[in-house]
Design a protein around this motif. Structure first.
Motif, PDB file in Angstrom:
ATOM      1  N   THR A  87      44.396  35.365  38.882  1.00  0.00           N
ATOM      2  CA  THR A  87      43.254  34.468  39.031  1.00  0.00           C
ATOM      3  C   THR A  87      42.040  35.290  39.437  1.00  0.00           C
ATOM      4  O   THR A  87      42.149  36.461  39.793  1.00  0.00           O
ATOM      5  N   ARG A  88      40.878  34.659  39.398  1.00  0.00           N
ATOM      6  CA  ARG A  88      39.655  35.355  39.791  1.00  0.00           C
ATOM      7  C   ARG A  88      39.737  35.809  41.246  1.00  0.00           C
ATOM      8  O   ARG A  88      39.333  36.912  41.592  1.00  0.00           O
ATOM      9  N   GLN A  89      40.295  34.969  42.106  1.00  0.00           N
ATOM     10  CA  GLN A  89      40.411  35.302  43.530  1.00  0.00           C
ATOM     11  C   GLN A  89      41.338  36.509  43.725  1.00  0.00           C
ATOM     12  O   GLN A  89      41.014  37.428  44.492  1.00  0.00           O
ATOM     13  N   GLU A  90      42.471  36.538  43.026  1.00  0.00           N
ATOM     14  CA  GLU A  90      43.385  37.677  43.139  1.00  0.00           C
ATOM     15  C   GLU A  90      42.738  38.950  42.614  1.00  0.00           C
ATOM     16  O   GLU A  90      42.892  40.020  43.218  1.00  0.00           O
ATOM     17  N   ALA A  91      42.020  38.854  41.517  1.00  0.00           N
ATOM     18  CA  ALA A  91      41.360  40.027  40.947  1.00  0.00           C
ATOM     19  C   ALA A  91      40.296  40.569  41.902  1.00  0.00           C
ATOM     20  O   ALA A  91      40.177  41.787  42.091  1.00  0.00           O
ATOM     21  N   MET A  92      39.518  39.684  42.512  1.00  0.00           N
ATOM     22  CA  MET A  92      38.489  40.131  43.460  1.00  0.00           C
ATOM     23  C   MET A  92      39.122  40.776  44.683  1.00  0.00           C
ATOM     24  O   MET A  92      38.639  41.799  45.181  1.00  0.00           O
ATOM     25  N   ARG A  93      40.209  40.195  45.175  1.00  0.00           N
ATOM     26  CA  ARG A  93      40.889  40.748  46.345  1.00  0.00           C
ATOM     27  C   ARG A  93      41.406  42.149  46.043  1.00  0.00           C
ATOM     28  O   ARG A  93      41.211  43.082  46.831  1.00  0.00           O
ATOM     29  N   MET A  94      42.048  42.320  44.909  1.00  0.00           N
ATOM     30  CA  MET A  94      42.565  43.641  44.541  1.00  0.00           C
ATOM     31  C   MET A  94      41.432  44.638  44.290  1.00  0.00           C
ATOM     32  O   MET A  94      41.564  45.824  44.593  1.00  0.00           O
ATOM     33  N   THR A  95      40.311  44.169  43.766  1.00  0.00           N
ATOM     34  CA  THR A  95      39.159  45.047  43.549  1.00  0.00           C
ATOM     35  C   THR A  95      38.645  45.578  44.879  1.00  0.00           C
ATOM     36  O   THR A  95      38.343  46.776  45.011  1.00  0.00           O
ATOM     37  N   TRP A  96      38.555  44.723  45.876  1.00  0.00           N
ATOM     38  CA  TRP A  96      38.094  45.169  47.192  1.00  0.00           C
ATOM     39  C   TRP A  96      39.091  46.142  47.820  1.00  0.00           C
ATOM     40  O   TRP A  96      38.690  47.107  48.477  1.00  0.00           O
TER      41      TRP A  96
END
Length: 126
Positions: A87-96
């Motif tokens: 999901t977008r939230q998981e992708a953003m979390r992993m990006t950080w």
């Protein structure tokens, strides 16, 4: 999983001719780019390269390896449908997480570099 066994084989004479012609079409596009440097405007020269590449790829796709390439791309699309995308939230979390880890490693390497530089200066000064 694909249970079909690929049999290694040699390309036919027709396929070899198609490969050579495809390469010649690409080379002709690049040749036209440089040959007409002062005569044609830049976009026309780029279009000549693009036309050569498109014609070369189209000719290649009619060969045996082109058929295998189309089949591979088709199977790849089929497999991509099976992927569970984050999901977008998981992708953003992993990006950080990646950004933070890269910063930490960069700081560690900078520290090692500073210490080694200090040791080399200390060694060379004596």
């Amino acid at each position: 999983m694909n249970s079909r066994v690929e049999q290694p084989g040699t390309a036919s004479a027709g396929d070899m001719i198609k490969y050579a012609l495809a390469l010649l079409l690409v080379a002709a596009g690049v040749f036209a780019f440089y040959w007409f440097e002062g005569d044609w405007p830049g976009p026309a020269r780029v279009a000549a390269v693009a036309a050569g590449v498109v014609a070369g790829v189209a000719l290649f796709m009619t060969s045996g390896k082109g058929h295998q390439t189309r089949e591979f791309l088709s199977e790849s699309r089929f497999e991509l449908r099976k992927v569970v995308w984050p999901t977008r939230q998981e992708a953003m979390r992993m990006t950080w997480v990646v950004i933070v880890v890269v910063i930490i490693i960069a700081l560690m390497l900078a520290g090692f570099d500073t210490v080694i530089q200090w040791l080399v200066k200390l060694f060379l000064a004596q």
